[in-house]
Design a protein around this motif. Sequence first.
Motif, short mmCIF file in Angstrom:
data_model
loop_
_atom_site.label_atom_id
_atom_site.label_comp_id
_atom_site.label_asym_id
_atom_site.label_seq_id
_atom_site.Cartn_x
_atom_site.Cartn_y
_atom_site.Cartn_z
N ALA A 1 0.82 -1.22 0.00
CA ALA A 1 0.00 0.00 0.00
C ALA A 1 0.85 1.27 0.00
CB ALA A 1 -0.93 0.00 1.21
N LEU A 2 2.15 1.13 0.12
CA LEU A 2 3.02 2.31 0.11
C LEU A 2 3.15 2.86 -1.32
CD1 LEU A 2 5.86 0.90 2.39
CD2 LEU A 2 4.21 2.69 3.02
N LEU A 3 3.47 4.14 -1.42
CA LEU A 3 3.72 4.72 -2.74
C LEU A 3 4.92 4.04 -3.39
CD1 LEU A 3 3.22 8.59 -2.41
CD2 LEU A 3 1.53 6.82 -2.91
N THR A 4 4.82 3.83 -4.69
CA THR A 4 5.95 3.29 -5.44
C THR A 4 6.97 4.41 -5.66
OG1 THR A 4 4.95 3.84 -7.57
CG2 THR A 4 4.38 1.69 -6.60
N ASP A 5 8.13 4.04 -6.15
CA ASP A 5 9.15 5.04 -6.44
C ASP A 5 8.64 6.06 -7.45
OD1 ASP A 5 10.90 3.78 -4.74
OD2 ASP A 5 12.00 2.73 -6.31
N THR A 6 7.91 5.59 -8.46
CA THR A 6 7.37 6.50 -9.47
C THR A 6 6.37 7.47 -8.86
OG1 THR A 6 7.67 4.84 -11.21
CG2 THR A 6 6.12 6.64 -11.66
N GLU A 7 5.46 6.94 -8.05
CA GLU A 7 4.47 7.80 -7.39
C GLU A 7 5.14 8.78 -6.44
OE1 GLU A 7 0.68 4.68 -7.23
OE2 GLU A 7 2.27 4.60 -5.72
N LEU A 8 6.16 8.31 -5.75
CA LEU A 8 6.86 9.18 -4.80
C LEU A 8 7.52 10.35 -5.52
CD1 LEU A 8 7.35 9.05 -1.71
CD2 LEU A 8 9.56 7.99 -2.21
N SER A 9 8.05 10.08 -6.70
CA SER A 9 8.79 11.12 -7.43
C SER A 9 7.87 12.22 -7.97
CB SER A 9 9.57 10.49 -8.58
OG SER A 9 8.69 9.98 -9.57
N ARG A 10 6.58 11.97 -8.04
CA ARG A 10 5.65 12.96 -8.60
C ARG A 10 5.37 14.11 -7.65
NH1 ARG A 10 1.61 8.29 -10.91
NH2 ARG A 10 2.87 7.73 -12.75
N GLY A 11 5.64 13.93 -6.35
CA GLY A 11 5.53 15.03 -5.41
C GLY A 11 4.16 15.24 -4.84
N ARG A 12 4.09 16.21 -3.93
CA ARG A 12 2.90 16.43 -3.11
C ARG A 12 1.66 16.79 -3.92
NH1 ARG A 12 3.92 18.48 2.56
NH2 ARG A 12 2.12 19.78 2.13
N GLU A 13 1.83 17.56 -5.01
CA GLU A 13 0.65 17.97 -5.76
C GLU A 13 -0.08 16.78 -6.34
OE1 GLU A 13 1.41 20.94 -8.66
OE2 GLU A 13 2.16 22.42 -7.23
N CYS A 14 0.66 15.79 -6.79
CA CYS A 14 0.02 14.57 -7.31
C CYS A 14 -0.51 13.71 -6.17
CB CYS A 14 1.01 13.78 -8.16
SG CYS A 14 1.40 14.58 -9.73
N TRP A 15 0.20 13.67 -5.06
CA TRP A 15 -0.25 12.85 -3.92
C TRP A 15 -1.62 13.30 -3.44
CZ3 TRP A 15 4.58 13.25 -0.23
CH2 TRP A 15 5.71 12.72 -0.87
N THR A 16 -1.78 14.61 -3.24
CA THR A 16 -3.02 15.11 -2.65
C THR A 16 -4.21 15.00 -3.61
OG1 THR A 16 -2.40 17.35 -3.36
CG2 THR A 16 -1.83 16.71 -1.11
N ALA A 17 -3.94 14.73 -4.89
CA ALA A 17 -5.03 14.55 -5.85
C ALA A 17 -5.57 13.13 -5.84
CB ALA A 17 -4.56 14.92 -7.25
N ILE A 18 -4.91 12.20 -5.15
CA ILE A 18 -5.35 10.81 -5.10
C ILE A 18 -6.61 10.72 -4.24
CG2 ILE A 18 -4.74 8.48 -4.30
CD1 ILE A 18 -1.84 9.15 -4.93
N PRO A 19 -7.66 10.09 -4.73
CA PRO A 19 -8.90 9.96 -3.93
C PRO A 19 -8.62 9.21 -2.62
CG PRO A 19 -9.30 9.38 -6.22
CD PRO A 19 -7.81 9.53 -6.08
N ASP A 20 -9.29 9.64 -1.56
CA ASP A 20 -9.09 9.05 -0.25
C ASP A 20 -10.41 8.46 0.26
OD1 ASP A 20 -8.60 8.38 2.37
OD2 ASP A 20 -7.63 10.26 2.92
N PRO A 21 -10.63 7.15 0.08
CA PRO A 21 -11.87 6.54 0.55
C PRO A 21 -11.94 6.35 2.06
CG PRO A 21 -10.43 4.85 -0.33
CD PRO A 21 -9.74 6.18 -0.58
N LEU A 22 -10.83 6.57 2.75
CA LEU A 22 -10.79 6.36 4.20
C LEU A 22 -11.25 7.59 4.97
CD1 LEU A 22 -7.37 4.50 4.30
CD2 LEU A 22 -9.62 3.48 4.57
N LEU A 23 -10.69 8.75 4.63
CA LEU A 23 -11.01 9.98 5.36
C LEU A 23 -11.70 11.04 4.49
CD1 LEU A 23 -7.72 10.39 7.44
CD2 LEU A 23 -9.90 9.45 8.20
N GLY A 24 -11.82 10.79 3.20
CA GLY A 24 -12.44 11.76 2.32
C GLY A 24 -11.46 12.86 1.94
N SER A 25 -11.96 13.88 1.28
CA SER A 25 -11.10 14.98 0.86
C SER A 25 -10.69 15.82 2.05
CB SER A 25 -11.84 15.85 -0.16
OG SER A 25 -12.23 15.10 -1.29
N PRO A 26 -9.41 16.26 2.09
CA PRO A 26 -8.96 17.10 3.20
C PRO A 26 -9.74 18.41 3.27
CG PRO A 26 -7.10 16.29 1.91
CD PRO A 26 -8.33 15.95 1.14
#
Length: 400
Positions: free
Chosen positions: A375-400
């Motif tokens: 479930a951890l970010l892959t190296d490719t996902e990690l390299s995309r940075g925070r802007e891409c991370w925060t765009a990932i849908p969150d079914p656990l807590l919803g949108s920040p």
Amino acid sequence: MGSLLSKGLLSVVTGNTPGVRGLVVDHLLRAGPRAAVLAVSVQDRDRGYPVVQRFASGACGAGTQLRDTLTRGATGDPAVILRQDLLSIRRAMARPHVILALPQELDVLPLLVELWRPRIGVSSLGDHYEPGPVLVGVDPASFTADLGCVHRAVSLWDGSGGAMPTTPAEIAARQVESADALIVPTPAGGGSRWVSGAAALIGQLNPHAALLTVPDDGDLAVGLPPFLTQPAPSGASEGWRTRLEPVILPHSPRGGGHGVGSVLWHARRPLHPERLADALGAVMIGAARSRGHLWLCSRPDAVVSWRSAGAHLELFEADRWLEAGDRSAWEAASPQRRTLASWFWHDYYGERRNEIVFTGIDLNEQRIRSALDEALLTDTELSRGRECWTAIPDPLLGSP
């Protein structure tokens, strides 16, 4: 301020049934027959503060006026009411030993933090009492039943004047985790394998506490160890606050036997919320209790607390990660958290990390680790940075 020699002693007792709580109080009274007992019950109302009933006995009853004042109900914040009671006892008695017997409805550690919190212009409880160890009696049958009860909500009062809805399973787990000593009644002729297994699980949930077994027939011939009737080591009040921190160093498990064990998982990169949601079915199998904190890529600045008891899992945003230049946040954090942040500090990530400890019977360590690692970010996902991370849908807590 009162000196150490002039202070009273406050022993705190709770239990998962009235009977086992009374058994622990009886053991304390055998060790200190002149102790005062202040037993507390809490009754919820439809709204607002609860009714806090106090029952004074023993040395508290030496003064009729004091006894009559305490043995009655009051509506209000439990911490405020109990602080006033304890200060009244201290004014009436020289160096009292008070046994404060608390019900399940009070969350012990937050309550103690609030009782000991200094206040401007008000006498501090710490000026008058030394805290004793927290003693928790645990009836194995009731504990096992409560740990499986996650389908109804009950109120748990903390030390801030509020109540939170939770489950009997969560209350049972927190009560065990609050203890400095766990006292488990067992059949006088020797515990059954089932009782021994339950005791092993109880001890595994709080490996820092002394685990004591006593006969369940009320035989007080075997007394409590002397340290349980003496003041706790210095720094106890700070220790209570530290144990409530959202970022904690998970405990080192003890060998419990009967298939009881713990698995500690940690990782130093953020979790993908969708893949974590998909992994929950695998990681929760057999977990009686799990606790920790997460770094979710969808909420890169938030400490997300992970807490489960029985089959109920709770995830919530508990705090913010410490940042290098945020002086006020560092000053507000406990000394332990500041130390841990320094130990684990990363030049780019700061203190961010994932740590969860799972406790249960016959846990599959490889399955838990593999499911969470995937479930951890892959190296490719990690390299995309925070802007891409925060765009990932969150079914656990919803949108920040």
